[in-house]
Design an enzyme around this catalytic site. Structure first.
Site, PDB file in Angstrom:
ATOM      1  N   ASP A   1       0.733  -0.956   0.019  1.00  0.00           N
ATOM      2  CA  ASP A   1      -0.024   0.025  -0.035  1.00  0.00           C
ATOM      3  C   ASP A   1       0.810   1.259  -0.047  1.00  0.00           C
ATOM      4  OD1 ASP A   1      -1.986   1.729   0.032  1.00  0.00           O
ATOM      5  OD2 ASP A   1      -3.108   0.937   1.751  1.00  0.00           O
TER       6      ASP A   1
HETATM    7  C1  BGC Z   1      -4.961   3.442   0.136  1.00  0.00           C
HETATM    8  C2  BGC Z   1      -5.051   2.320  -1.041  1.00  0.00           C
HETATM    9  C3  BGC Z   1      -4.863   3.174  -2.445  1.00  0.00           C
HETATM   10  C4  BGC Z   1      -3.320   3.860  -2.343  1.00  0.00           C
HETATM   11  C5  BGC Z   1      -3.189   4.609  -3.465  1.00  0.00           C
HETATM   12  C6  BGC Z   1      -3.609   4.189  -0.117  1.00  0.00           C
HETATM   13  O1  BGC Z   1      -3.872   5.340   0.944  1.00  0.00           O
HETATM   14  O2  BGC Z   1      -5.192   2.731   1.271  1.00  0.00           O
HETATM   15  O3  BGC Z   1      -6.458   1.825  -1.048  1.00  0.00           O
HETATM   16  O4  BGC Z   1      -4.868   2.249  -3.390  1.00  0.00           O
HETATM   17  O5  BGC Z   1      -3.480   4.770  -1.248  1.00  0.00           O
HETATM   18  O6  BGC Z   1      -4.025   5.925  -3.744  1.00  0.00           O
END
Ligand code: BGC
Length: 762
Positions: free
Chosen positions: A228
């Site tokens: 993530d």
């Molecule tokens: C989120 C993800 C997301 C990623 C990219 C993170 O903060 O938890 O779900 O895909 O950011 O935006």
């Protein structure tokens, strides 16, 4: 490009491949023709940031169709619909040359407070797994990858980047990982995204058990694991654990750490080769998709968004068939959400929609001048609305408009600032100003319909006092027209709840263990998540899991069930649309073994089907319960076990509306638990090899113990009680008791032989 593999690259090139170039793209290696690819959010539409980039949705993105978020479309319980929507998202991603859409998110809704519940499907792993797999299939059908997220046990936003989710093995496997397992096995997502949190004390981004033993060795995942955004704690430990790609860019800092670790001999270069190969493989897959030059068919996708939104709406209550409305009825539309729709949640999934339908406009398109309107409240809930009118003035106006109409339709909901990625809610109540307004409206016009806009469940203290409630969740950009379709009956509602609506937050199983303290969240409710808990405790709920009404009615026949050759269970039931409108029913199958050696919820959803039935039509619906879904996780031997015996299969219209029950006999898995000196006499006696021998050797002693004149027997009420006591007596402790004529060595030899499957000669 296809011939390139990790060994053709320098150490520095390999390390550089395994982290991002910037916010959304991987790094290429120009020297050998490896190109850079883009990964972007997701999940309910495309969020490709055109200029400035940030992952919290602050910078705007290219216009894309905003389909209903998972909270909405999940309520359709329809994998076919979700697959079609996934394919449309795949088309939009392909047009924008996006290689991977970051979704779906399939985390379990453990608490209604989780700020991100709108992005997740359900409190149940079979629902999340089946619908998540459909979404992956749909997007990937267009040659675009997905990222199954957030792996794993990321069930809250509070402290999500630091907290440890402390989960026992059974709930971890049976509830929190089961959906992920299903999607990985059924739909092979190109990538899996590890979450921010720790799992039982270990960061998921550097957890070899999770990322390698479970995901790859047990489930056979052969794609790429991406972090993530910002989830990497220790890059070297991450790569060693099975994390292939760090996102976003680390400015080269952590790439250098990898190079250094290989040089220092603390990271095997072959491990880095594997991670780099997976990135190369992803780039190759993305390159196989032909370039798309056709422009986005905005209208066609909006039409699909409208269909999906209509299918997402759950009719919770419709006393006296107040709905559907007729165009000639005088309808008072009250509430700011009718003109300022809330159609998606905040954070990284925020989509810049191609257009947005407003419910008031769409209702007027049908009802014309019969539709009146009053704002009723300000969405922010402040005492004074932006218009400068006080809450009292707004309420008085709305009451007058409602009183003059045949029916009042009140749009209530949660302000956007109350639910978002990054933080959780603190309560599940609608704003007080809205509740006060509703009381006044019901007084003025008892024929009041409540339409809700919310990404997470809200308490409905008025459920007994209003005749009709429509849960319209967050419906995406076509939500306004879809609500009008349902209110006027051009669409017959068919959504059902994928999460329980509790009477009080305090009744929720995670209450007291959410959101944890000092960096630990104890999943103290164990297996009893969602409806499993409310059923086990016999608690009243406002609306149960699986509930949802229609403008028609459905009758169920008697279910039958059989065991197929492959061990799966097939359930058949006749369902009849007994009304005069075409409709759709979500048929559910709940299962529980009649007896079990482990804790079980009273019933667990194991299969479902969304079935279209014309007015008067009868169909035989067939549902398959997979044998593996009957299994519990046996902590003694670390594996799934299907218990043998009778199972009760309940065919139901909701978790609390069981229409027909049938029993089926299942042959269990062979489970032989290795015997030790700590094994109980009961365990040893039940063992196929050791049992008869021990009975022979100890028979006399046990008989003596339960004999009327023995001293032991005098302390127990009867033989049965004595047997029960002895059943849990460790065999090792018996050695040396008067009358037990066997040595320690003899018992150890017997146990070793039994464990090896050999019958000892004497
Ligand atoms: C989120 C993800 C997301 C990623 C990219 C993170 O903060 O938890 O779900 O895909 O950011 O935006």
């Amino acid at each position: 490009m296809t011939e390139i593999s990790a060994p053709d690259l320098t150490l520095e090139e390999k390390a550089s491949l395994t982290s991002g170039a910037d916010f959304w793209t991987t790094k290429g290696v120009g020297r050998v023709g490896i190109r850079s690819v883009m990964m972007t959010d997701g999940p309910h539409g495309l969020r490709k940031q055109a200029g400035g980039t940030d992952h919290l949705g602050l910078a705007s993105s290219v216009p894309a169709t905003c389909f209903p978020p998972a909270v909405g479309i999940g309520s359709s319980w329809d994998p076919e619909l979700i697959e079609r929507v996934g394919a449309a998202i795949g088309v939009e991603a392909a047009i924008e040359d996006v290689a991977v859409v970051l979704g779906p998110g399939i985390n379990i809704k453990r608490s209604p407070l989780c700020g991100r519940n709108f992005e997740y499907f359900s409190e149940d792993p079979i629902v999340s797994g089946v619908l998540g797999a459909a979404s992956v299939r749909g997007v990937q059908s267009q040659g675009v990858g997905t990222s199954l997220k957030h792996f794993a046990a990321n069930n809250q936003e509070f402290d999500r980047m630091r907290a440890s989710s402390d989960v026992d093995p059974r709930p971890l496997r049976e509830i929190y990982l089961r959906g992920f397992e299903r999607v990985v096995k059924d739909a092979a997502p190109w990538t899996v995204m590890c979450s921010y949190n720790k799992l039982n004390g270990v960061w998921t981004s550097e957890n070899p058990w999770l990322l390698t033993s479970v995901l790859r060795d047990d489930w056979g995942f052969d794609g790429l694991v991406v972090s993530d955004w910002g989830a990497v704690n220790d890059r070297v430990a991450g790569v060693a654990a099975g994390l292939d790609l760090e996102m976003p860019a680390s400015g080269g800092r952590t790439d250098a750490q990898l190079v250094e670790a290989v040089r220092a001999g603390t990271l095997d270069e072959a491990v880095l080769d594997t991670a780099a190969s997976r990135v190369i493989d992803l780039v190759r897959k993305a390159g196989e998709r032909p370039a798309v030059s056709a422009p986005l068919d905005v209208d066609a996708h909006h039409t699909l968004a409208r269909e999906a939104a209509g299918r997402s709406i759950v009719l919770l209550k419709n006393h006296g068939s107040l709905l559907p409305l007729a165009p000639e009825q005088r309808v008072a539309v009250i509430g700011a959400f009718a003109t300022e729709p809330r159609f998606q949640g905040a954070g990284s999934s925020l989509i810049n929609p191609t257009r947005v339908d407003r419910a008031l406009d769409e209702l007027r398109a049908v009802g014309g001048d019969n539709v009146s309107h009053a704002a009723g409240f300000s969405v922010e809930g402040g005492a004074v609305a932006a218009s400068g009118r006080s809450a009292d003035e707004l309420r008085a106006e709305a009451v007058a408009v409602a009183a003059a109409a045949d029916v009042a339709v009140v749009f209530l909901g949660l302000p956007a600032a109350e639910e978002s990625e990054g933080f959780d809610r603190e309560h599940i109540d609608l704003p007080a100003v809205q509740l006060a307004l509703l009381e006044a409206l019901v007084e003025a016009n008892p024929r009041t319909v409540v339409v809700l806009s919310n990404g997470g469940v809200v308490a409905l203290p008025f459920a007994d006092r209003v005749p009709a409630i429509v849960e319209s969740w967050l419906l995406g950009q076509a939500g306004g027209s879809a609500v009008a379709d349902v209110l006027y009956g051009t669409v017959n509602p068919s959504g059902k709840l994928t999460e329980t609506v509790p009477v009080r937050l305090e009744d929720n199983p995670s209450f007291g263990n959410f959101p944890g303290e000092f960096g630990h969240v104890r999943y103290g409710e164990g297996l009893l998540v969602g409806y499993r808990w409310y059923d086990a405790k016999g608690l009243d709920v406002t609306f149960p899991f699986g509930h949802g009404l229609s403008y028609t009615t459905f009758a169920y026949g008697d279910a039958t069930a059989s065991v197929e050759a492959d061990g799966d269970l097939r359930v058949r039931v006749e369902v009849t649309n007994t009304g005069d409108r075409d409709g759709r029913e979500v048929v559910q199958v709940y299962v529980a073994p009649e007896r079990s050696i482990v804790q079980r919820a009273p019933r667990e959803l194991k299969a479902f089907a969304s079935v279209a039935l014309a007015a008067g039509e009868t169909r035989t619906v067939e549902l398959v319960v997979r044998r593996e879904d009957l299994a519990y996780w046996d902590v003694r031997i670390d594996r799934w076990v299907v218990e043998g015996g009778e199972y009760r299969m309940e065919v139901a219209a909701s978790s609390r509306d069981i229409r027909s029950s049938v029993r089926v006999s299942v042959v269990g898995d062979d489970v032989v638990i290795p015997l030790t000196l700590s094994s109980s006499i009961g365990d040893v006696v039940a063992h196929p090899i050791a049992g008869p021998i021990v009975m022979g050797a100890l028979g006399g002693f046990l008989g003596e113990l339960s004999g009327a004149d023995s001293s032991a027997a005098s302390m127990m009420p009867n033989d049965e009680a004595m047997e029960k006591m002895m059943a849990s007596f460790p065999i090792g402790r018996l050695i040396g008791f008067p009358g037990v004529d066997v040595s320690h060595e003899q018992v150890e030899q017997l146990l070793a032989a039994a464990n090896a499957g050999e019958v000892p000669s004497e």
